[in-house]
Scaffold this motif. Structure first.
Motif, PDB file in Angstrom:
ATOM      1  N   HIS A 135       0.870  -1.310   0.143  1.00 10.83           N
ATOM      2  CA  HIS A 135      -0.050  -0.031  -0.007  1.00 10.83           C
ATOM      3  C   HIS A 135       0.821   1.461  -0.036  1.00 10.83           C
ATOM      4  N   LEU A 136       2.028   1.348   0.533  1.00 13.20           N
ATOM      5  CA  LEU A 136       2.857   2.405   0.754  1.00 13.20           C
ATOM      6  C   LEU A 136       4.154   2.455  -0.162  1.00 13.20           C
ATOM      7  N   ASN A 137       4.389   1.364  -1.051  1.00  9.19           N
ATOM      8  CA  ASN A 137       5.268   1.445  -2.055  1.00  9.19           C
ATOM      9  C   ASN A 137       6.781   1.321  -1.449  1.00  9.19           C
ATOM     10  N   ILE A 138       6.820   0.551  -0.065  1.00  9.20           N
ATOM     11  CA  ILE A 138       8.295   0.554   0.576  1.00  9.20           C
ATOM     12  C   ILE A 138       9.027  -0.820  -0.208  1.00  9.20           C
ATOM     13  N   PHE A 159      10.760  -3.686  -0.934  1.00  9.74           N
ATOM     14  CA  PHE A 159      10.738  -4.982  -0.060  1.00  9.74           C
ATOM     15  C   PHE A 159      11.947  -5.362   0.622  1.00  9.74           C
ATOM     16  N   ASP A 160      13.159  -5.215   0.026  1.00  8.30           N
ATOM     17  CA  ASP A 160      14.437  -5.726   0.570  1.00  8.30           C
ATOM     18  C   ASP A 160      14.770  -4.889   1.670  1.00  8.30           C
ATOM     19  N   GLU A 161      14.529  -3.484   1.662  1.00  6.17           N
ATOM     20  CA  GLU A 161      14.874  -2.633   2.591  1.00  6.17           C
ATOM     21  C   GLU A 161      14.031  -2.660   3.644  1.00  6.17           C
ATOM     22  N   ALA A 162      12.745  -3.232   3.628  1.00 11.14           N
ATOM     23  CA  ALA A 162      11.836  -3.429   4.441  1.00 11.14           C
ATOM     24  C   ALA A 162      12.361  -4.647   5.383  1.00 11.14           C
ATOM     25  N   GLN A 163      12.517  -5.477   4.546  1.00 10.11           N
ATOM     26  CA  GLN A 163      13.077  -6.917   5.385  1.00 10.11           C
ATOM     27  C   GLN A 163      14.537  -6.702   6.316  1.00 10.11           C
ATOM     28  N   ALA A 164      15.265  -5.933   5.577  1.00  8.90           N
ATOM     29  CA  ALA A 164      16.500  -5.832   6.304  1.00  8.90           C
ATOM     30  C   ALA A 164      16.421  -4.867   7.417  1.00  8.90           C
ATOM     31  N   ILE A 198      12.639   4.491   6.083  1.00  3.96           N
ATOM     32  CA  ILE A 198      11.041   3.718   5.883  1.00  3.96           C
ATOM     33  C   ILE A 198      10.116   4.819   6.151  1.00  3.96           C
ATOM     34  N   SER A 199      10.207   5.548   7.369  1.00  8.78           N
ATOM     35  CA  SER A 199       9.238   6.535   7.664  1.00  8.78           C
ATOM     36  C   SER A 199       9.337   7.734   6.457  1.00  8.78           C
ATOM     37  N   GLU A 200      10.429   8.182   6.068  1.00  6.58           N
ATOM     38  CA  GLU A 200      10.293   9.095   4.973  1.00  6.58           C
ATOM     39  C   GLU A 200       9.884   8.537   3.724  1.00  6.58           C
ATOM     40  N   MET A 201      10.064   7.408   3.204  1.00  9.32           N
ATOM     41  CA  MET A 201       9.187   7.026   2.116  1.00  9.32           C
ATOM     42  C   MET A 201       7.910   6.756   2.467  1.00  9.32           C
ATOM     43  N   MET A 202       7.397   6.222   3.559  1.00 14.31           N
ATOM     44  CA  MET A 202       5.947   6.322   3.913  1.00 14.31           C
ATOM     45  C   MET A 202       5.344   7.655   4.030  1.00 14.31           C
TER      46      MET A 202
END
Length: 168
Positions: free
Chosen positions: A62-65, A67-72, A80-84
């Motif tokens: 939903h927020l286009n985060i 995936f690899d960075e999210a998992q790491a 992540i908060s900035e991209m959100m």
């Protein structure tokens, strides 16, 4: 739960005076910010809505985060908060946006700490991005409420400043 009425009134006033809108993407604050905005005078004039996404999968979907960075990072980092924040503003076509991610309880993934990353963006530009840290014995509800109130205070300062609306 009681909200800081004067703070909410001032945010509402400033956004209405500027004829600007806001949206938010929440994780650690569990919708507390959205609830606070729903209590503001004339919220329908500036509050476009938000998303509460807890899981990596939902933040990616939903927020286009990434995936690899999210998992790491377990989806908890300043970036992540900035991209959100940037992506929720785009999704809701809002002038302002807020995003939160972090931990309201001490867990292994947080090194048993309680903290939140938050970001406030305006017109596609990050204007405030920081980390809030609390004592690890803070109760989850109290942590979430503190994060919400702290971020609302920061937002109030930013909307009061003379950030000019970009016109093309």
């Amino acid at each position: 739960m009681e909200f800081p009425k004067i703070l909410l009134d001032k945010i509402s006033y400033n956004l209405r005076e500027r004829n600007e809108s806001i949206s938010m993407a929440e994780s650690v604050t569990s919708g507390f910010l959205q609830l606070a905005f729903s209590q503001m005078p004339s919220a329908e004039q500036f509050f476009k809505g938000g998303i509460t996404a807890y899981t990596i999968e939902e933040k990616v979907k939903h927020l286009n985060i990434d995936f690899d960075e999210a998992q790491a990072t377990n989806c908890v980092s300043r970036n992540i908060s900035e991209m959100m924040a940037l992506n929720i503003a785009s999704l809701f076509d809002s002038d302002w946006s807020i995003a939160t991610t972090g931990y309201a309880t001490p867990v292994k993934e947080s090194d048993n700490q309680i903290f939140a990353y938050y970001c406030i963006a305006y017109q596609g530009t990050i204007i405030r991005s920081d980390k809030i840290e609390l004592h690890p014995l803070t109760k989850a509800f109290d942590a979430q409420k503190y994060f919400m109130e702290y971020i609302l205070g920061c937002l109030r300062c930013e909307v009061k400043r003379n950030h000019s609306k970009i016109t093309i």
